[in-house]
Design a protein around this motif. Structure first.
Motif, PDB file in Angstrom:
ATOM      1  N   LEU A 198      75.624 -61.887  26.134  1.00 43.19           N
ATOM      2  CA  LEU A 198      75.452 -62.924  27.132  1.00 43.19           C
ATOM      3  C   LEU A 198      74.569 -64.213  26.928  1.00 43.19           C
ATOM      4  N   ARG A 218      77.097 -54.288  33.606  1.00 45.29           N
ATOM      5  CA  ARG A 218      76.521 -53.353  32.700  1.00 45.29           C
ATOM      6  C   ARG A 218      75.119 -53.168  33.093  1.00 45.29           C
ATOM      7  N   LEU A 265      79.878 -58.273  31.416  1.00 42.18           N
ATOM      8  CA  LEU A 265      78.443 -57.995  30.906  1.00 42.18           C
ATOM      9  C   LEU A 265      77.440 -57.821  32.243  1.00 42.18           C
ATOM     10  N   VAL A 266      77.839 -58.636  33.194  1.00 39.87           N
ATOM     11  CA  VAL A 266      76.779 -58.470  34.238  1.00 39.87           C
ATOM     12  C   VAL A 266      77.061 -57.158  35.164  1.00 39.87           C
ATOM     13  N   LYS A 320      71.039 -52.154  25.178  1.00 39.87           N
ATOM     14  CA  LYS A 320      70.666 -52.992  26.101  1.00 39.87           C
ATOM     15  C   LYS A 320      70.231 -54.369  25.583  1.00 39.87           C
ATOM     16  N   GLU A 337      72.819 -51.283  32.268  1.00 36.22           N
ATOM     17  CA  GLU A 337      71.606 -51.052  30.981  1.00 36.22           C
ATOM     18  C   GLU A 337      71.307 -52.422  30.342  1.00 36.22           C
ATOM     19  N   MET A 338      71.811 -53.434  30.709  1.00 35.79           N
ATOM     20  CA  MET A 338      71.637 -54.654  29.952  1.00 35.79           C
ATOM     21  C   MET A 338      70.008 -54.963  30.202  1.00 35.79           C
ATOM     22  N   TRP A 339      69.363 -55.655  29.293  1.00 36.09           N
ATOM     23  CA  TRP A 339      68.113 -55.931  29.293  1.00 36.09           C
ATOM     24  C   TRP A 339      68.055 -57.070  30.403  1.00 36.09           C
ATOM     25  N   LEU A 377      74.135 -55.874  24.432  1.00 34.39           N
ATOM     26  CA  LEU A 377      74.362 -56.450  25.704  1.00 34.39           C
ATOM     27  C   LEU A 377      73.911 -57.939  25.937  1.00 34.39           C
ATOM     28  N   PHE A 378      72.623 -58.162  25.920  1.00 36.55           N
ATOM     29  CA  PHE A 378      71.968 -59.253  26.239  1.00 36.55           C
ATOM     30  C   PHE A 378      72.419 -60.291  25.248  1.00 36.55           C
TER      31      PHE A 378
END
Lengths: 478, 324
Positions: free
Chosen positions: A191, B124, B121-122, A184, B126-128, A187-188
């Motif tokens: 972004l 996904r 990415l958006v 998690k 599980e992204m924080w 991924l952040f």
């Protein structure tokens, strides 16, 4: 347990500090390296490091006369390079901090190194400031240590302390423990650069709205001394000349948007009538060629207008060759019917394109409806009116309400390129007026105030249109 | 290729259908009148849309003396392409073409890459903080600080008189991100990603090996519309490059030339920094033809990509509709 909690808090502090320090790179207002007023106000720390020529662009004479030694400026530049690299290292360290112990440890070391490098850079800046203060022409050079110097110094020191603390508390990583970070967070982090871009290019301009409350001329700084409150807003009403201008501009804006709204059924009619043409090849040709103008810019539309309507353009040459006119006429310089002409140019450019969405809509209408209507004896126009039009209405509503919401945003390009001395009073819409006042005439606070009012009214219109849509159709448009 | 074949087939079937049923579909006189009017109207509008381009073109390839007298109206005479060769000798123009091509390629490539990655990415879950960040990006479509704060912001960032101003601000394009996100969610089966994950692929590997190849249709759409937008953009050059004429885009240069006097010497001093070479001066190139030729040079790339754009129209119109 308590210990990890407080360490976590420190991690947040550390990351926020890293983010702040990273953003420092891009803000000329807090550039600690602006040690002389000869360094342009728009030079950020990053620019200072990247471009020596920008740093010394106003220093040609002082450097030539040796009021400022080139070595001082070089020192300043390389200090900035050091800080830039240091900040990037610190930021990278913070990015590693959500990982496991090994990542945290490496991140801590990176931040520590970055902090120290930045600190050295700050000392370099200080040194060049001392050198530049010794100049023989202090009134020309205006050496000054920026107010942001000390706070930034403190931030770097804090960075060093925090990263030291984190290295010490991270604990020893087991031997052979691989670098690891939870999905998690990874991924952040992917972004994150895009979030920063959004922040800088979409949110940050909002901060520029504060200029509307200051008495600002290009090159000034904003301080409470030139805070004027709502002066520029009240000026809109109090000053007779401004009031007249604004009313005229508003009239043009609303007239042209209004004409656009009144003719907003045209693309739908275009689509409906086009679908009545049974020859597929002809239909295709029409669609292909009427869509082209949508893809050329307004400057090119003006070039087209120029080649057809100017003094030696198509129409004038035809008339002269036919012996009807003695000499060519320049229709573009003719100031009459400006609103109508702008509407027609808009339609020339956009009609075929806007029709496409309706053409797609028509192909989505159930064909059996038409067959049933034909059996019931409905004629061509009855079928159009009772089947096609109602089928397209939802699309029309949405587009119409969007157009209402955008009534004040006519855009700038079209009116800018078509503007000339004879039509200027009828063509100036709000966007063009704001551009002229702000960019061309340089009254930045006033035009910011006008633009701000425009935005506020636009947002209200948007919510109004959205509310209407919700009420009538049970659907929102945003 | 397959698509055009199918279209051809459909058109053929349609024609055959009408041929077969012509006797059954009786046309009343009123129908005939309607058809005549309808065809004429559309024919006229199509001509109005296309004729200026044709007129511009024949004037640039005809004999300049005839053009000057206004004798070229419907057919080219004395065809030659000298104007195009001469126009490229105008230094400023050549540089503008370079700048415009560079910004179009770089800007589009970066925008498409970023839209694809962010769009992926958006999706996904599980992204924080996923939904917050998604909204953070998307909501920027609905507000706008206005042109002056935008200008001040750009100059604060040192992006005035700087080529980067053409490419960097456009990297994050919220609407294109929404398009990619929707496409990934609706057209790429989740199972593919899951399988790749089971095989040990990282997020980036999934992106490059699965998402990127499979979302080509939507990426092509945003690429082509983005490229046309880049090619056509004019405001950023006008406002941000005030003291960097070497960075003017082609559109801006054309705007300057169009507004300059038709007198060649005035044109030169108004539009150029380094002047027009002697050979151009010696030639019969006159103001009007310069303007026409530059216009043509600016239009041609658009006309070149236009045939490829057509099949992306349906998606593209959505682009325009939501943005508007």
């Amino acid at each position: 347990m308590d210990k990890t909690k407080s360490t976590n808090k420190i991690y947040y502090l550390y990351r926020i500090l890293a983010l702040f320090i990273f953003l420092l790179l891009f803000f000329p207002a807090v550039n600690p390296a602006r040690i002389s007023s000869l360094i342009s106000k728009s030079t950020s720390l990053l620019t200072t490091g990247l471009s020596y020529s920008r740093l010394v662009e106003n220093m040609g004479r002082p450097l030539k006369k040796l009021w400022v030694l080139p070595s001082t400026m070089q020192l300043l530049r390389y200090s900035a390079v050091g800080i830039d690299i240091g900040i990037c290292l610190a930021a990278a360290g913070a990015c590693l901090s959500p990982g496991n112990r090994r990542c945290k440890k490496l991140g801590g070391f990176l931040s520590l190194a970055g902090g120290i490098l930045s600190l050295i850079g700050m000392i370099g800046i200080r040194t060049s400031y001392v050198q530049i203060s010794a100049t023989e022409k202090p009134d020309k050079i205006n050496p000054v240590l920026p107010g942001s110097y000390v706070p930034i110094l403190i931030m770097f020191a804090l960075m060093i302390l925090l990263s030291l603390f984190l290295i010490l508390t991270a604990g020893k990583a087991e031997k052979g423990e691989p670098f690891f970070m939870e999905e998690k967070y990874r991924l952040f982090l992917l972004l994150l650069p895009f979030l920063l871009l959004t922040l800088v290019f979409s949110y940050l301009p909002l901060w520029g709205l504060r200029y509307a409350f200051f008495d600002y001329k290009a090159g000034d700084t904003l301080s409470m001394d030139n805070f004027v409150g709502f002066k520029w807003f009240t000026m809109l009403i109090r000053n007779a000349q401004t009031r007249k201008d604004i009313l005229r501009v508003l009239k043009n804006t609303l007239a042209m948007s209004g004409l656009g709204l009144l003719t907003s059924w045209c693309p739908m009619a275009f689509a409906i009538f086009l679908s009545e043409i049974k020859n597929a090849r002809f239909r295709r040709i029409v669609q292909t060629f009427t869509t082209i103008p949508n893809f050329i810019s307004w400057v090119l539309v003006f070039a087209i207008a120029f080649c057809i309507f100017s003094t030696d353009g198509f129409i004038s040459s035809m008339m002269i060759n036919a012996g009807i006119w003695e000499q060519g006429k320049n229709f573009l310089m003719d100031g009459s019917h400006t609103w109508l002409k702008m509407l027609l140019w808009g339609m020339w450019k956009g009609l075929g394109w806007s029709a496409i969405i309706y053409i797609a809509g028509i192909s989505g209408i159930d064909q059996t409806l038409y067959e049933a209507a034909t059996v019931d004896g409905a004629g061509r126009f009855q079928r159009m009116w009772h089947i096609t039009v109602p089928g397209l209405m939802p699309t029309f509503y949405v587009l119409f309400l969007m157009a209402v919401a955008g009534a004040l945003n006519n855009g700038l390009d079209q009116y800018l390129v078509f503007e000339n001395t004879s039509n200027t009073s009828a063509i100036q819409v709000l966007d063009l007026y704001v551009y002229k006042m702000g960019i061309v005439n340089g009254s930045i606070p006033f035009s910011t105030a006008v633009g701000m009012l425009k935005s506020v009214v636009s947002v209200i219109l948007l919510f109004f249109a959205n509310g209407v849509s919700k009420k009538l159709r049970g659907e929102t448009i945003i | 290729m397959a698509k055009t074949k199918q279209e051809k087939l459909e058109a053929k079937l349609e024609r055959e259908y009408y041929r077969k049923h012509r006797s059954q579909i009786k046309k009343t006189p009123a129908d005939r009148v309607f058809d005549v009017i309808n065809y004429t109207m559309f024919g006229c509008f199509t001509l109005i849309c296309i004729f200026p381009f044709y007129y511009l073109f024949i004037n640039t390839i005809s004999d300049n003396k005839l053009v000057q007298k206004g004798l070229i109206s419907f057919f080219p005479r004395g065809i030659n392409f000298d104007n195009y060769i001469r126009i490229l000798q105008v230094n400023d123009l050549f540089r503008s073409i370079g700048v415009t091509f560079a910004r179009t390629f770089l800007g589009t490539a970066m925008m498409v890459g970023a839209s694809a990655l962010v769009g992926y990415l958006v999706t996904r879950q599980e992204m924080w903080g996923r939904s917050i960040w998604y909204r953070f990006i998307v909501v920027t479509m609905y507000f706008n600080a206005g042109i002056i704060p935008w200008f001040l912001n750009m100059s604060m960032l040192g992006l005035t008189n700087n080529f980067l101003a053409y490419v960097i601000p456009g990297i994050v394009a919220p609407y294109n991100i929404i398009l990619v996100k929707t496409y990934i969610e609706s057209s790429i089966p989740m199972e593919l990603q899951e399988t790749a994950k089971l095989d040990g692929a990282t997020s980036l590997q999934i992106f490059f090996k699965v998402i990127w190849p499979l979302s080509k249709p939507i990426l092509a759409t945003i690429a082509i519309f983005g490229a046309v937008g880049q090619w056509n953009s004019f405001q950023d050059s006008l406002i941000l490059m005030q003291s960097a004429p070497e960075l003017y885009t082609l559109q801006h240069r054309l705007y300057i030339y169009l507004n300059a006097s038709s007198n060649l010497s005035a044109l030169m001093s108004a539009g150029s920094t380094s002047g027009i070479s002697q050979s151009v001066l010696d030639s019969a190139l006159n103001g009007k033809v310069i303007k026409y030729t530059i216009s043509m040079v600016t239009i041609i790339p658009i006309l070149c990509v236009y045939p490829f754009m057509q099949r992306y129209f349906e998606k593209g119109i959505m682009l325009g509709a939501v943005k508007g």
